[in-house]
Design a protein around this motif. Structure first.
Motif: not given
Length: 401
Positions: A313-322, A356-362, A388-394
């Motif tokens: 699991t990631p240590g943090y998760e950021l989204g568009l507001k950040q 936008y999404k960002l996390s530190d998960l390897a 799965p940790y995340d899924s996105v329809d590109l």
């Protein structure tokens, strides 16, 4: 392990000549044991209606072994690098590499539609050669390690800064070693013989991979990308490179950061061709959409440097507001000398970024091409998991949804 069920597969491997790659029309032929990619002359195959396929993409891996270094000299000259080598990358490689590869082999085996290649987005090696012959030793060993994985599908590599980094008098040695070992490896795996340092174009089925090289000053990267796209009729296009083109984090490490006009030109070329950027460098997982005059650009970043704790699991998760100048204030201790410049960069970029999404998960990503629906989806997993940790329809992101 659960199967990665994504779609029904039907794929042919086709390399098509274009101005970007210079590759002859070939069909990639795996050897008898499906260990490495080779090529042989063959007429172009007719397109199949269903061009479904999958591929794995990986971020930085920093393969490392203490035998590659003069550790006493490294401690005296580069104490920070000595600490990274002895406390992080070498222990992690020893503890995790074999299991990480075993996990990827299961993904190759179980994914539907079929995995056709593994894209590694630079910094496959820790680099930092610091004595005569060390750069050759590293590059020779790392390419051998990749061959020994016997994945059954080609490795498709982007050049990373660590892959060409030497210490002090050995900087040029590292660059020379890339040409001596990595370039032949890329040719062997992809079947494409026109590889200019880290620049090349690889086609697999209906997917085009345009490899850009941030450190190859002999090639205009914008023109290279434009020529590659214009010379191909592939339906699905990907830019693979180490550095992001759109800034992702507080560090503002991104390609062409000192040439905003050239960067905007490149982003417009990518947008006009509905290509997806795959990158690494920051050891973070991220997906973002950045708008241009030619349409949206989607950029996906992977992080594949694991740690001894094997976090799921990631240590943090950021989204568009950040997204924006908040990122600089979020990490105030990072390089305060250029904090105002970074705030301004992110303030301007935030005007164009709407996802936008960002996390530190390897981990690792799997991209699925559904040829019947014309749909591209991405699923991201932690490094040793098939959940799965995340899924996105590109495709939806590319279409502005």
């Amino acid at each position: 392990m659960k199967k990665h069920i994504l779609s029904v597969a039907a794929l042919f491997c086709l390399f098509t000549a274009n101005p970007g790659s210079g590759c002859a029309k070939t069909v990639a032929a795996l050897n008898e044991n499906n260990e490495t990619g080779t090529s042989e002359a063959a007429p172009a195959a007719p397109k199949k209606k269903n061009s479904s396929m999958s591929f794995i993409f990986l971020g930085d891996m920093h393969y490392c072994d203490t035998k590659f270094y003069d550790l006493d000299a490294m401690l005296a000259e580069k104490a920070g690098d000595h600490r990274q080598i002895t406390k992080t990358y070498a222990p992690v490689t020893e503890a995790n590499w074999n299991d990480q590869i075993a996990q990827l082999k299961q993904v190759v085996k179980n994914t539907v539609p079929e995995v056709k290649c593994i894209v590694q987005l630079g910094d496959i090696s820790e680099g930092l050669a610091n004595y005569e012959g060390a750069a050759d030793l590293m590059a020779e060993n790392v390419t051998k390690v990749l061959r020994d994985t016997k994945m059954g599908v080609p490795w498709v590599l982007a050049k990373g800064n660590h892959d060409i980094t030497g210490v002090g008098a050995y900087k040029q040695d590292a660059r020379d070693a890339f040409g001596k070992y990595y370039v032949p490896f890329i040719k062997e795996q992809t079947g494409c013989q026109n590889v200019n340092e880290g620049n090349y174009v690889y086609r697999n089925g209906d997917c085009l991979f345009v490899a850009l090289d941030s450190w190859n000053n002999k090639v205009d990267q914008v023109k290279f990308a434009k020529d590659a796209f214009e010379g191909s009729d592939a339906k699905y296009k990907f830019v693979i490179m180490h550095e992001p083109i759109v800034p992702v984090s507080e560090r503002c490490w991104f390609f062409l950061k000192n040439d905003s006009e050239k960067r905007e030109e490149l982003l417009n070329v990518i947008a006009a061709n509905k290509a997806i950027i795959l990158c690494g460098h920051l050891h973070r997982y991220s997906v973002l959409r950045r708008n241009t005059e030619s349409g949206p650009v989607v950029q996906v970043m992977a992080a594949s440097v694991t740690n001894l704790k094997r976090k799921s699991t990631p240590g943090y998760e950021l989204g568009l507001k950040q997204y924006g100048e908040y990122l600089v204030d979020w990490k105030p201790d990072f390089n305060p000398d250029n904090a105002e410049w970074r705030r301004e960069v992110l303030r301007k970029e935030a005007e164009f970024v709407d996802y936008y999404k960002l996390s530190d998960l390897a981990g690792y990503g799997v991209i699925n091409i559904d040829g019947k629906k014309g749909k591209v989806t991405m699923t991201y997993y932690s490094a040793f998991s098939d959940t799965p940790y995340d899924s996105v329809d590109l495709s939806e992101l590319l279409n502005g949804k």
